[in-house]
Design a protein around this motif. Structure first.
Motif, PDB file in Angstrom:
ATOM      1  N   LEU A  60       0.827  -1.210   0.000  1.00  0.00           N
ATOM      2  CA  LEU A  60       0.000   0.000   0.000  1.00  0.00           C
ATOM      3  C   LEU A  60       0.864   1.263   0.000  1.00  0.00           C
ATOM      4  CD1 LEU A  60      -2.787  -1.041   2.507  1.00  0.00           C
ATOM      5  CD2 LEU A  60      -3.019  -0.733   0.029  1.00  0.00           C
ATOM      6  N   ASP A  61       1.888   1.260   0.818  1.00  0.00           N
ATOM      7  CA  ASP A  61       2.794   2.407   0.867  1.00  0.00           C
ATOM      8  C   ASP A  61       3.458   2.634  -0.489  1.00  0.00           C
ATOM      9  OD1 ASP A  61       2.148   2.809   3.518  1.00  0.00           O
ATOM     10  OD2 ASP A  61       4.007   1.917   4.304  1.00  0.00           O
ATOM     11  N   ASP A  62       3.841   1.552  -1.175  1.00  0.00           N
ATOM     12  CA  ASP A  62       4.464   1.656  -2.497  1.00  0.00           C
ATOM     13  C   ASP A  62       3.503   2.256  -3.523  1.00  0.00           C
ATOM     14  OD1 ASP A  62       6.764   0.571  -1.427  1.00  0.00           O
ATOM     15  OD2 ASP A  62       6.467  -1.418  -2.327  1.00  0.00           O
ATOM     16  N   VAL A  63       2.246   1.841  -3.471  1.00  0.00           N
ATOM     17  CA  VAL A  63       1.248   2.385  -4.397  1.00  0.00           C
ATOM     18  C   VAL A  63       1.042   3.875  -4.143  1.00  0.00           C
ATOM     19  CG1 VAL A  63      -1.219   2.345  -4.984  1.00  0.00           C
ATOM     20  CG2 VAL A  63       0.050   0.207  -4.783  1.00  0.00           C
ATOM     21  N   VAL A  64       0.933   4.259  -2.885  1.00  0.00           N
ATOM     22  CA  VAL A  64       0.754   5.665  -2.546  1.00  0.00           C
ATOM     23  C   VAL A  64       1.972   6.479  -3.003  1.00  0.00           C
ATOM     24  CG1 VAL A  64       0.573   7.307  -0.628  1.00  0.00           C
ATOM     25  CG2 VAL A  64      -0.833   5.227  -0.656  1.00  0.00           C
ATOM     26  N   ALA A  65       3.156   5.961  -2.772  1.00  0.00           N
ATOM     27  CA  ALA A  65       4.374   6.668  -3.183  1.00  0.00           C
ATOM     28  C   ALA A  65       4.432   6.815  -4.702  1.00  0.00           C
ATOM     29  CB  ALA A  65       5.604   5.927  -2.671  1.00  0.00           C
ATOM     30  N   ASP A  66       4.058   5.772  -5.438  1.00  0.00           N
ATOM     31  CA  ASP A  66       4.049   5.838  -6.907  1.00  0.00           C
ATOM     32  C   ASP A  66       3.065   6.892  -7.396  1.00  0.00           C
ATOM     33  OD1 ASP A  66       5.955   3.885  -7.095  1.00  0.00           O
ATOM     34  OD2 ASP A  66       4.561   2.276  -7.625  1.00  0.00           O
ATOM     35  N   ARG A  67       1.903   6.971  -6.759  1.00  0.00           N
ATOM     36  CA  ARG A  67       0.898   7.963  -7.163  1.00  0.00           C
ATOM     37  C   ARG A  67       1.382   9.380  -6.876  1.00  0.00           C
ATOM     38  NH1 ARG A  67      -5.083   5.603  -5.722  1.00  0.00           N
ATOM     39  NH2 ARG A  67      -5.022   3.950  -7.272  1.00  0.00           N
TER      40      ARG A  67
END
Length: 70
Positions: A60-67
């Motif tokens: 989840l943290d990776d997805v948020v960072a990518d966005r």
């Protein structure tokens, strides 16, 4: 029937077995040796659940960072 190795369990399977293990420990009626084995299995199951949750959090943290970067 042999126990499934903890490392092979899904989050849901580990959680369900952990709940059952806690119930068995709370109910009593087991020998000291059986109680210790249940306790050790429960600790391993709790660790497995935490690993799954940590992995989910990282994803989840990776997805948020990518966005945020894109």
């Amino acid at each position: 029937m042999p126990e499934t190795p903890v490392a092979d369990l899904s989050y849901e399977a580990a959680r369900d077995e952990l709940v059952e293990t806690v119930h068995r420990l709370e109910a009593g009626g087991t020998t000291l040796e059986e109680s210790l084995a249940l306790w050790e299995r429960g600790e391993a199951l709790a660790q497995r659940c935490q690993e799954w949750l940590d992995g989910a959090r990282k994803r989840l943290d990776d997805v948020v960072a990518d966005r945020e970067q894109g």
